[in-house]
Motif scaffolding. Sequence first.
Motif, PDB file in Angstrom:
ATOM      1  N   TRP A  80      -1.617 -10.251  -3.885  1.00  0.00           N
ATOM      2  CA  TRP A  80      -1.270 -11.060  -2.712  1.00  0.00           C
ATOM      3  C   TRP A  80      -0.901 -12.489  -3.125  1.00  0.00           C
TER       4      TRP A  80
ATOM      5  N   ALA B 234      -3.003  -2.139  -7.017  1.00  0.00           N
ATOM      6  CA  ALA B 234      -4.280  -2.083  -6.298  1.00  0.00           C
ATOM      7  C   ALA B 234      -5.391  -1.601  -7.230  1.00  0.00           C
TER       8      ALA B 234
ATOM      9  N   TRP C 108     -11.119  -4.982  -3.502  1.00  0.00           N
ATOM     10  CA  TRP C 108      -9.819  -5.626  -3.337  1.00  0.00           C
ATOM     11  C   TRP C 108      -9.531  -6.775  -4.303  1.00  0.00           C
ATOM     12  N   CYS C 109     -10.193  -6.835  -5.447  1.00  0.00           N
ATOM     13  CA  CYS C 109      -9.923  -7.917  -6.397  1.00  0.00           C
ATOM     14  C   CYS C 109      -8.475  -7.867  -6.889  1.00  0.00           C
TER      15      CYS C 109
ATOM     16  N   ALA D 243       0.841  -1.201   0.000  1.00  0.00           N
ATOM     17  CA  ALA D 243       0.000   0.000   0.000  1.00  0.00           C
ATOM     18  C   ALA D 243       0.872   1.245   0.000  1.00  0.00           C
TER      19      ALA D 243
ATOM     20  N   TYR E  59      -7.235   2.835   0.721  1.00  0.00           N
ATOM     21  CA  TYR E  59      -6.964   1.509   0.168  1.00  0.00           C
ATOM     22  C   TYR E  59      -7.531   0.411   1.056  1.00  0.00           C
TER      23      TYR E  59
ATOM     24  N   ASN F 161     -12.981 -10.500  -3.695  1.00  0.00           N
ATOM     25  CA  ASN F 161     -13.956  -9.411  -3.681  1.00  0.00           C
ATOM     26  C   ASN F 161     -15.084  -9.646  -4.682  1.00  0.00           C
TER      27      ASN F 161
ATOM     28  N   ASN G 202     -10.272   0.368   2.546  1.00  0.00           N
ATOM     29  CA  ASN G 202     -11.701   0.229   2.322  1.00  0.00           C
ATOM     30  C   ASN G 202     -12.068   0.112   0.839  1.00  0.00           C
TER      31      ASN G 202
ATOM     32  N   MET H 291      -5.948  -6.385  -5.341  1.00  0.00           N
ATOM     33  CA  MET H 291      -5.073  -6.637  -4.199  1.00  0.00           C
ATOM     34  C   MET H 291      -4.993  -8.135  -3.898  1.00  0.00           C
ATOM     35  N   PHE H 292      -6.075  -8.868  -4.130  1.00  0.00           N
ATOM     36  CA  PHE H 292      -6.055 -10.311  -3.943  1.00  0.00           C
ATOM     37  C   PHE H 292      -5.079 -10.976  -4.918  1.00  0.00           C
TER      38      PHE H 292
END
Length: 128
Positions: A29, A44, A22-23, A3, A17, A103, A19, A25-26
């Motif tokens: 990850w 992100a 988060w697709c 982030a 970020y 998400n 909130n 971000m997944f």
Amino acid sequence: PRAKETLARDGGSVRAYANAPWCAMFVSWVGEKAGIRPLVGWDAYTVTWAKWFKANERWGTTAKPGAVVYFAWDDSKSLSAIDHMGLVKKDNGDGTITTIEGNTGNGKVEQRIRPKSDVVGYGYPIYA
């Protein structure tokens, strides 16, 4: 830490970020946990990430297992219209693909079957 990298590049705040949808971000990850972040990319924001694939000549229209898939719910094929992303599990051969997405409508990680007509394109990581 990712982030903070995104903040340095794009601005905003960590709170925003935290909130955000988060697709992306997944998928970031997953790449991080698999130790393949440089091969998959990270971001992100779905549109920025899709543009990264395109700029690196790793963008296309064929569903392949392991590809990053980008969706637009308004039937647009424009990168700027991208609403959501995930990972391709398989092309079902019937106009649909099976995906793994974060998400989703239920707010969690799920396997989904999506129509290819919703796909803007695919990013192809360079897997070893």
